[in-house]
Design an enzyme around this catalytic site. Structure first.
Site: not given
Ligand code: NAD
Ligand code: ZN
Length: 248
Positions: A102-103, A120, A131, A151, A188, A214, A233
């Protein structure tokens, strides 16, 4: 905890069809704050408001100032941590088939994973709203907010905002992987953002074992996960990989 790491090592070593679902938590040790949980962006702003497409279209300058400018700075500097590296190693060992993330930070690919589904999108790219020109985020000029293409159009990240659809091909592939894997590693994620949170449910219904990593329990811990290894993690995944290597 050590017993659970051994158990995960045994479970994973005997499988060649593992899929990982990762969320913001896996990148916390790389210095990227999550949305929810301790130190999360949520403590300062409401992502459901600022990461919503309607807010971006209405007030792009505000969203760039409050959320995207900081994200760019943090993601530009971030490097894969032991958790990303451990998953890349699991792929090399022929155990991990794919990562559904999801990151938007691109750290799984930087660590070496080759099959990564970016549910995502990826923050590394921006697209002009006028454009449609695409350019790299690190190349855009942030001296004016919102940043603009030559543009005159405003740049938006190639990420899925709340209120937008997941690209259908990602959804189809993720569903396929979830319904055919024999273990899903859920790392996570607060398991609150749909439809990503449905993937472990689907895997479970198709007979897979679900291993959650988690530091906090989530809504899926009791009803979906076979077991949860509670902690950061990076340390946990490194320990699991070590355990697996001893068994191979
Ligand atoms: P979330 O922010 O809702 O939840 C984060 C989870 O990670 C929590 O359950 C927390 O307990 C756990 N966590 C915290 N530290 C940790 C560690 N060291 N090791 C393992 N787990 C740990 O995250 P989500 O469920 O991914 O949903 C959030 C949305 O936000 C996603 O859709 C994502 O696209 C976006 N997002 C992305 C980033 C990124 O790209 N790094 C950062 C913030 C949000
Ligand atoms: Zn443009």
């Amino acid at each position: 905890m050590d017993e659970l790491i051994k158990r995960a090592g045994r479970d994973l070593a005997s499988s060649k069809n593992v899929v990982a679902l990762t969320g913001a938590g896996i990148s916390v040790e790389s210095g990227i704050p999550p949305f929810r949980g301790k130190g999360g962006i949520w403590e300062k702003i409401d992502p459901m408001e600022f990461a919503h497409i309607d807010t971006f279209m209405k007030e792009p300058g505000k969203v760039w100032n409050v959320l995207l400018k900081d994200m760019k700075e943090i993601i530009d500097k971030a490097k894969p941590n032991d958790a990303h590296k451990g998953l890349a190693e699991l792929e090399k060992l022929g155990i991990l088939k794919a990562v559904i993330t999801q990151n938007v930070d691109g750290l799984h690919q930087k660590a070496g994973n080759r099959d990564v589904i970016e549910f995502h999108g990826n923050f590394a790219w921006q697209r002009c709203l006028e454009c449609n020109k695409v350019c790299e985020t690190r190349e855009i000029d942030l001296t004016q907010i919102p940043p603009r293409c030559e543009c005159g159009g405003i740049y938006r990240p190639e990420c899925v905002f709340f209120g937008e659809m997941i690209p259908p091909h990602h959804l189809i592939r993720s569903r396929d992987l979830a319904s055919t894997c024999d273990i899903m590693l859920v790392v996570g994620t607060s398991a609150l953002v749909q439809p990503a949170a449905y993937m472990p449910v689907m895997a479970k219904q198709s007979g897979a074992k679900i291993i959650e990593i988690n530091p906090e329990k989530t809504p899926m811990t009791k009803s979906v996960s076979d077991y949860i290894i509670m902690g950061q993690a990076g340390r946990i995944i490194s320990a699991i990989v070590k355990e697996i290597k001893q068994q191979l």
